[in-house]
Design an enzyme around this catalytic site. Structure first.
Site, short mmCIF file in Angstrom:
data_model
loop_
_atom_site.label_atom_id
_atom_site.label_comp_id
_atom_site.label_asym_id
_atom_site.label_seq_id
_atom_site.Cartn_x
_atom_site.Cartn_y
_atom_site.Cartn_z
N GLU A 42 10.60 -7.76 -2.60
CA GLU A 42 11.28 -8.99 -3.37
C GLU A 42 12.75 -8.65 -3.66
OE1 GLU A 42 9.04 -10.06 -6.76
OE2 GLU A 42 7.40 -10.61 -5.55
N GLU A 60 1.40 -10.03 -0.99
CA GLU A 60 1.22 -10.05 -2.39
C GLU A 60 0.57 -11.55 -2.25
OE1 GLU A 60 3.77 -9.24 -5.50
OE2 GLU A 60 4.47 -7.56 -4.34
#
EC number: 3.2.1.55
Length: 514
Positions: free
Chosen positions: A195, A317
Site C-alpha cells: 500500500e 487483500e
C-alpha cells in the site's frame, strides 16, 4: 403450503417454501475448460495486528495452551485441514514499519517496538522470520513475504532476501546458521512494499515505480531460488496506479497487487458484523460482487501493456471490514463472522475463478482473529467461522480446471444502483476428471429449483455438503461453536445429463459428480 427440508446438523434447519420456489438454469461446459484455478486463489494473510499472530497463530513453547513448537495446536490442525496454499506476512501496514533483524536471534534479546498502525500495542518480536518460515514449512504452504519499502532501506531488504535464501558462505547466510537454521528456506513470493499509496509511504505512483525498480534490483536469486517479485498495487478503483506501474515498471515485476474490501466506507461506522437487516445484507452482496468490475478494469489496463499476460495480478487483500466487536481493543480489527460473510466468500471466489488467466493469487484478510477470519480464539478456546467452512468446501477447486458456465436466474436491484443475481455458481474438473459444482442461493427467503445441463457428462449421482443457518445473522461463538456448520446435502437428482437441485434459501452447496 410449506414443507421443511431438515439438514442433519445441530441448530441447522432451512424452511423451503415450495409454493414460492424460484428457478434458475445453468449449463456447465465440461468440454471447454482451459484455465487452471491456481490454488493460490485460496491464499491467506497474517499480519502483526491485534491477536492474529500472538494468541492466534503463536503462543510460544512455554504456554499452557497446547502447542506444537509454539504454534497453537488447535489452530495449526484446523489450517492443515484447510490446505492453505500460500500465507502472506508480516503485513499489511505493519510490513513497512517492520525491521526484520529485530525478529531474529534469542527471543530474550529481541527489541520491543510499538505497533503504531494497530492500536499502539507493544510488539515483542518473538514471532519473526524463523517462526514464520518454519510455520509455512509445517503447513506445506508457500510463504509470501512483504518487504519494507516505506521506512526500510534497500540494503535491509537485500540482506533479508540473502538471509532467507542464500546457502553460500555469505554474511547473512552465516548469521542464519548462527541462529539455528543451516539450510536456506525456499521463498517464491516477495512483495516490494505494501500500500505504497497509503500507509506504506503516501507515494505517488510515479515515485513508487522508481523505488520499486531500485529496491527490486538488489533482491537477488540465490542458489537456485527464484523470486517472484510483486509490486505494491492499487486500492480498488485507483486505475491510474495500475496504468503508471505497468507503463514504468512493466516486466521488471512478476506480479502487481490489488486490494479490494467489502466495506461501507473508510470514515465513520462501518456497520456491525452481526446486527444488520436484509437491506444491509443485499447491499453487502452487491458491494462484494463489484470486485468483478474492478478486476475487469485493472485487467484491461494490464492487457494494454502485457498482451501475453506474463505479469500476474494478485488480490492480496480482500474480504469484509466491519466495526470491531464491542468491548474489544480499538485498532485490533476483531470482528465476528456470520452467514453473510460466508456468502461474501463464496460469491467472491466464484468471481475469482473466472479471471485466472490474469489473477494468480488472492489472500483473504485475515487468517485468525482479524477482519473476515477463518478462526477466532480466546485464551484456550477456538472456533471455526462460516468463512472457514466455505474455504473448506471450496478447496476441491484448488488447481482444478475451470469450467465455463451459463447461468440464468432472477436478479434484485439493491442500494447504490447495484444488481445482485439470486444465484451464484462455479464449476471445475480436477486432475482425475471429477467435476465439482458450487452453488449459492443468495435469496434470503426463497428456495431455488436449479436445473443444470451437464452435457455429455456421464455422472449418475452427486454427493455434497450444504452450509446454511436459521438466520443470516447467525454465527459461531465460543459458547455455541456449531451454529453455522456444513451438513450432508442430498436434494439433488441426475437424469440423462440433467441435474435438478433444490437449494434452500440463504444456502451454499458444493457437489461432487459421480
Amino acid at each position: 403450503m410449506k414443507a421443511k427440508l431438515l439438514v442433519s446438523t445441530a441448530f441447522l434447519a432451512a424452511s423451503v417454501s415450495l409454493s414460492a420456489q424460484k428457478s434458475a438454469t445453468i449449463t456447465v461446459h465440461a468440454d471447454q475448460g482451459k484455465e487452471i484455478i491456481p490454488k493460490e486463489i485460496y491464499g491467506q494473510f497474517a499480519e502483526h495486528l491485534g491477536s492474529c499472530i500472538y494468541g492466534g497463530l503463536w503462543v510460544g513453547e512455554n504456554s499452557d495452551i497446547p502447542n506444537i513448537k509454539g504454534y497453537r495446536t488447535d489452530v495449526f490442525n484446523a489450517l492443515k485441514d484447510l490446505s492453505v496454499p500460500v500465507l502472506r506476512w508480516p503485513g499489511g501496514c505493519f510490513a513497512d514499519e517492520y525491521h526484520w533483524m529485530d525478529g531474529i536471534g534469542p527471543k530474550e534479546n529481541r527489541p520491543k517496538m510499538v505497533n503504531n498502525n494497530w492500536g499502539g500495542t507493544i510488539e515483542d518480536n518473538s514471532f519473526g522470520t524463523h517462526e514464520f518460515l518454519n510455520l509455512c514449512e509445517m503447513l506445506g504452504c508457500e510463504p509470501y513475504v512483504s518487504g519494507n519499502v516505506g521506512s526500510g532501506t534497500v540494503e535491509e531488504l537485500a540482506k533479508w532476501v540473502e538471509y532467507m535464501t542464500s546457502d553460500g558462505d555469505s554474511p547473512m547466510a552465516n548469521l542464519r546458521r548462527k541462529n539455528g537454521r543451516d539450510k536456506a528456506w525456499k521463498l517464491k513470493y516477495l512483495g516490494v512494499g505494501n500500500e505504497s499509496w497509503g500507509c506504506g509511504g503516501s507515494m505517488r505512483p510515479e515515485y513508487y515505480a522508481d523505488l520499486y525498480r531500485r529496491y527490486s534490483t538488489y533482491c537477488r536469486n540465490y542458489d537456485g531460488n527464484r523470486l517472484f517479485k510483486i509490486a505494491s498495487g492499487a486500492s480498488d478503483y485507483d486505475y491510474k496506479w495500475t496504468d503508471v506501474l505497468m507503463n514504468r515498471v512493466g516486466h521488471r515485476m512478476d506480479g502487481l497487487s490489488l486490494h479490494y474490501y467489502t466495506v461501507t466506507g473508510w470514515s465513520g461506522s462501518k456497520g456491525s458484523a452481526t446486527q444488520f437487516n436484509k437491506d444491509d445484507y443485499y447491499w453487502t452482496m452487491g458491494k462484494c460482487l463489484e470486485v468483478e468490475d474492478v478486476l475487469k478494469k485493472h485487467c484491461t489496463i494490464m492487457d494494454k501493456y502485457d498482451k501475453d499476460k506474463k505479469i500476474a495480478l494478485l488480490l492480496d487483500e480482500w474480504g469484509t471490514w466491519w466495526d470491531e466487536e464491542p468491548g474489544t481493543i480499538k485498532g485490533h480489527l476483531y470482528q465476528q463472522n456470520t452467514l453473510r460473510d460466508a456468502f461474501v466468500a463464496s460469491l467472491s471466489l466464484d468471481v475469482f475463478h473466472k479471471y485466472t488467466d490474469r489473477l494468480k493469487m488472492a489472500n483473504i484478510a485475515q487468517i485468525v482473529n482479524v477482519l473476515q477470519s477463518m478462526i477466532l480464539t480466546k485464551d484456550k478456546e477456538m472456533v471455526l467461522t462460516p468463512t472457514y467452512y466455505v474455504f473448506k468446501m471450496y478447496k476441491v477447486h484448488q488447481d482444478a480446471t475451470y469450467l465455463p458456465i451459463d447461468l440464468t436466474c432472477e436478479k434484485m436491484s439493491v442500494r447504490d444502483n447495484r444488481t445482485v443475481p439470486m444465484v451464484s455458481a462455479t464449476a471445475s474438473k480436477n486432475k482425475d476428471g471429477v467435476i465439482h459444482i458450487s452453488l449459492s442461493n443468495v435469496d434470503a427467503d426463497e428456495a431455488q429449483e436449479i436445473t443444470i445441463n451437464l452435457g455429455d457428462t456421464k455422472a449418475k449421482k452427486a454427493i455434497g455438503e450444504i452450509l446454511t443457518a436459521s438466520k443470516l445473522t447467525d454465527y459461531n461463538s465460543f459458547e455455541k461453536p456449531n451454529i453455522v456448520k456444513p451438513a450432508p446435502f442430498k436434494e439433488v437428482k441426475i437424469n440423462k445429463g440433467t441435474m435438478k437441485v433444490k437449494l434452500p434459501a440463504k444456502s451454499i452447496v458444493t457437489l461432487e459428480l459421480q
